[in-house]
Design a protein around this motif. Structure first.
Motif, PDB file in Angstrom:
ATOM      1  N   LEU A   1      -7.683   2.025  -3.696  1.00  0.00           N
ATOM      2  CA  LEU A   1      -8.274   1.190  -2.657  1.00  0.00           C
ATOM      3  C   LEU A   1      -9.453   1.918  -2.013  1.00  0.00           C
ATOM      4  CD1 LEU A   1      -4.956  -0.039  -1.000  1.00  0.00           C
ATOM      5  CD2 LEU A   1      -6.430  -1.323  -2.567  1.00  0.00           C
ATOM      6  N   GLY A   2     -10.420   1.146  -1.532  1.00  0.00           N
ATOM      7  CA  GLY A   2     -11.538   1.710  -0.792  1.00  0.00           C
ATOM      8  C   GLY A   2     -12.840   1.699  -1.559  1.00  0.00           C
ATOM      9  N   TRP A   3     -13.897   1.203  -0.908  1.00  0.00           N
ATOM     10  CA  TRP A   3     -15.241   1.143  -1.489  1.00  0.00           C
ATOM     11  C   TRP A   3     -16.235   2.003  -0.705  1.00  0.00           C
ATOM     12  CZ3 TRP A   3     -17.143  -3.468  -4.622  1.00  0.00           C
ATOM     13  CH2 TRP A   3     -16.082  -4.118  -5.267  1.00  0.00           C
TER      14      TRP A   3
ATOM     15  N   HIS B   1     -10.246   5.519  -0.327  1.00  0.00           N
ATOM     16  CA  HIS B   1      -9.148   5.755   0.619  1.00  0.00           C
ATOM     17  C   HIS B   1      -8.317   6.914   0.090  1.00  0.00           C
ATOM     18  CE1 HIS B   1      -9.462   1.339   2.188  1.00  0.00           C
ATOM     19  NE2 HIS B   1     -10.514   2.075   2.448  1.00  0.00           N
TER      20      HIS B   1
ATOM     21  N   LEU C   1     -11.954   0.129   5.736  1.00  0.00           N
ATOM     22  CA  LEU C   1     -11.092  -0.884   5.133  1.00  0.00           C
ATOM     23  C   LEU C   1     -11.809  -2.220   5.219  1.00  0.00           C
ATOM     24  CD1 LEU C   1      -8.337  -1.886   4.020  1.00  0.00           C
ATOM     25  CD2 LEU C   1      -7.589  -2.093   6.409  1.00  0.00           C
TER      26      LEU C   1
ATOM     27  N   ASP D   1     -10.509  -4.967  -0.047  1.00  0.00           N
ATOM     28  CA  ASP D   1      -9.331  -4.130  -0.290  1.00  0.00           C
ATOM     29  C   ASP D   1      -8.048  -4.947  -0.178  1.00  0.00           C
ATOM     30  OD1 ASP D   1     -10.656  -1.512  -0.576  1.00  0.00           O
ATOM     31  OD2 ASP D   1     -11.217  -1.816   1.511  1.00  0.00           O
TER      32      ASP D   1
ATOM     33  N   VAL E   1       0.848  -1.200   0.000  1.00  0.00           N
ATOM     34  CA  VAL E   1       0.000   0.000   0.000  1.00  0.00           C
ATOM     35  C   VAL E   1       0.884   1.250   0.000  1.00  0.00           C
ATOM     36  CG1 VAL E   1      -1.778   1.286   1.229  1.00  0.00           C
ATOM     37  CG2 VAL E   1      -1.819  -1.226   1.225  1.00  0.00           C
TER      38      VAL E   1
ATOM     39  N   VAL F   1      -7.770  -6.813  -3.445  1.00  0.00           N
ATOM     40  CA  VAL F   1      -7.264  -5.939  -4.511  1.00  0.00           C
ATOM     41  C   VAL F   1      -5.760  -5.736  -4.341  1.00  0.00           C
ATOM     42  CG1 VAL F   1      -7.340  -3.598  -5.441  1.00  0.00           C
ATOM     43  CG2 VAL F   1      -9.469  -4.776  -4.887  1.00  0.00           C
ATOM     44  N   ARG F   2      -5.350  -5.461  -3.108  1.00  0.00           N
ATOM     45  CA  ARG F   2      -3.929  -5.236  -2.822  1.00  0.00           C
ATOM     46  C   ARG F   2      -3.063  -6.445  -3.189  1.00  0.00           C
ATOM     47  NH1 ARG F   2      -3.570  -6.228   2.771  1.00  0.00           N
ATOM     48  NH2 ARG F   2      -2.715  -8.233   2.084  1.00  0.00           N
TER      49      ARG F   2
ATOM     50  N   HIS G   1      -3.943  -2.219   7.130  1.00  0.00           N
ATOM     51  CA  HIS G   1      -3.936  -3.476   6.376  1.00  0.00           C
ATOM     52  C   HIS G   1      -3.259  -4.591   7.178  1.00  0.00           C
ATOM     53  CE1 HIS G   1      -5.333  -2.711   2.143  1.00  0.00           C
ATOM     54  NE2 HIS G   1      -5.305  -1.469   2.606  1.00  0.00           N
TER      55      HIS G   1
ATOM     56  N   GLY H   1      -9.815   5.074  -5.322  1.00  0.00           N
ATOM     57  CA  GLY H   1     -10.923   4.593  -4.511  1.00  0.00           C
ATOM     58  C   GLY H   1     -11.273   5.608  -3.439  1.00  0.00           C
TER      59      GLY H   1
END
Length: 295
Positions: free
Chosen positions: A59-61, A96, A39, A43, A15, A46-47, A279, A94
């Motif tokens: 990152l982030g929804w 984040h 988080l 995520d 990240v 994805v990472r 994370h 995203g």
């Protein structure tokens, strides 16, 4: 502005916090000044490179914050406090981040009964739970088994199902019985033992075929990994939920939060600059409630 992205896949160390241009809203979009962004396990996926190959990936929804710019035809006003789901595995930015642009139709007014940090935990997990229950299509008085019942999706699913008049059995670690009963579960089965058959199973713990065996003949099974559900058997319908952004449904869920039907849970907050630490904490497991990044 600052944003969390990955430019190479891997563990929490992948990240990065980078400086990027502040995004501008187009027609039908709003820009949100982020107050908090949750988080989620997706995520981490994805990472790690589980979804999509394009890089960099944002990152982030989930997001909660204040509308600070609007495109045409949105119905929102600068200064409105909102929550929203920014769906997408393969996106350059995203939630984040310090600012995020979302479709106006994905946003809902933030609930008044909780702060924006707690409100940020609502969109992805409540929408997933609600849309999974819609797929199960159980009637009041029928029975539901929720695996991973102490998790974020599982806990919201219990609360929503109980509100719909469905009898819920929680399947979780023995130490989580009191917690899951507080959500509205009327029965509890410790993890590692065999539950009684139910009319439906919501499998948030990714158990798969074994959990399918806990559904009565002619019942329904729904998983939470798109496309990863087991094949039908014994007349049991099987499917998996692929969450969709839906501002109208999200507004109803925010209202249920204000009504005390849904209970938000935040385990810990981290500054956006400490996204790697967040994370790492997620990877350690055992989190009860969500981890939330605060720009």
């Amino acid at each position: 502005m600052r944003a969390a992205v990955v430019t190479s896949f891997g563990g929490p160390e992948a990240v990065e916090i980078v400086d990027v241009e502040r995004p501008e809203p187009g027609e039908g979009q709003i820009r949100i000044k982020v107050a908090a962004a949750t988080l989620n396990p997706v995520d981490a996926g994805v990472r790690a490179g589980a979804f999509g190959t394009g890089k960099p990936l944002g990152l982030g929804w989930d997001v909660a914050g204040t509308v600070d710019a609007v495109g045409g035809g949105t119905g929102w006003t600068v200064g409105d406090q909102v929550i929203a789901l920014q769906h997408g595995f393969d996106k350059p930015l995203g939630t984040h981040a310090e600012f995020v642009v979302v479709d106006a139709s994905a946003a809902a007014a933030a609930p008044a009964s909780v702060d924006l940090v707690h409100a940020a935990s609502i969109p992805l997990n409540t929408l997933t739970a609600a849309q999974a229950l819609d797929q199960l299509a159980l009637e009041p008085g029928q029975s539901l088994l929720v695996t991973g019942a102490a998790g974020a999706v599982g806990g919201y699913a219990i609360q929503l199902a109980a509100h719909r008049g469905i009898e819920v059995t929680a399947y979780a670690a023995e130490t989580d019985e009191e917690l899951t009963r507080s959500f509205g579960a009327t029965a509890f089965t410790p993890r590692g033992t065999t539950p009684a058959p139910a009319d439906g199973v919501l499998d948030t713990a990714f158990i798969g075929a074994e959990a399918l065996g806990w559904v009565r003949d002619g019942g329904a099974y729904v998983g939470v990994i798109p496309g990863a559900h087991p094949a039908p058997e014994r007349g049991v319908r099987t499917s998996s939920v692929e969450v969709k952004a839906d501002g109208t449904q999200l507004a109803a869920l925010a209202s249920l939060t204000d009504d005390g039907i849904l209970t938000t849970r935040v385990a810990e907050t981290f500054p956006l600059a400490d996204a790697t630490k967040a994370h790492t904490r997620l990877a350690e497991g055992g989190v009860r409630g969500r981890l939330v990044l605060v720009p």
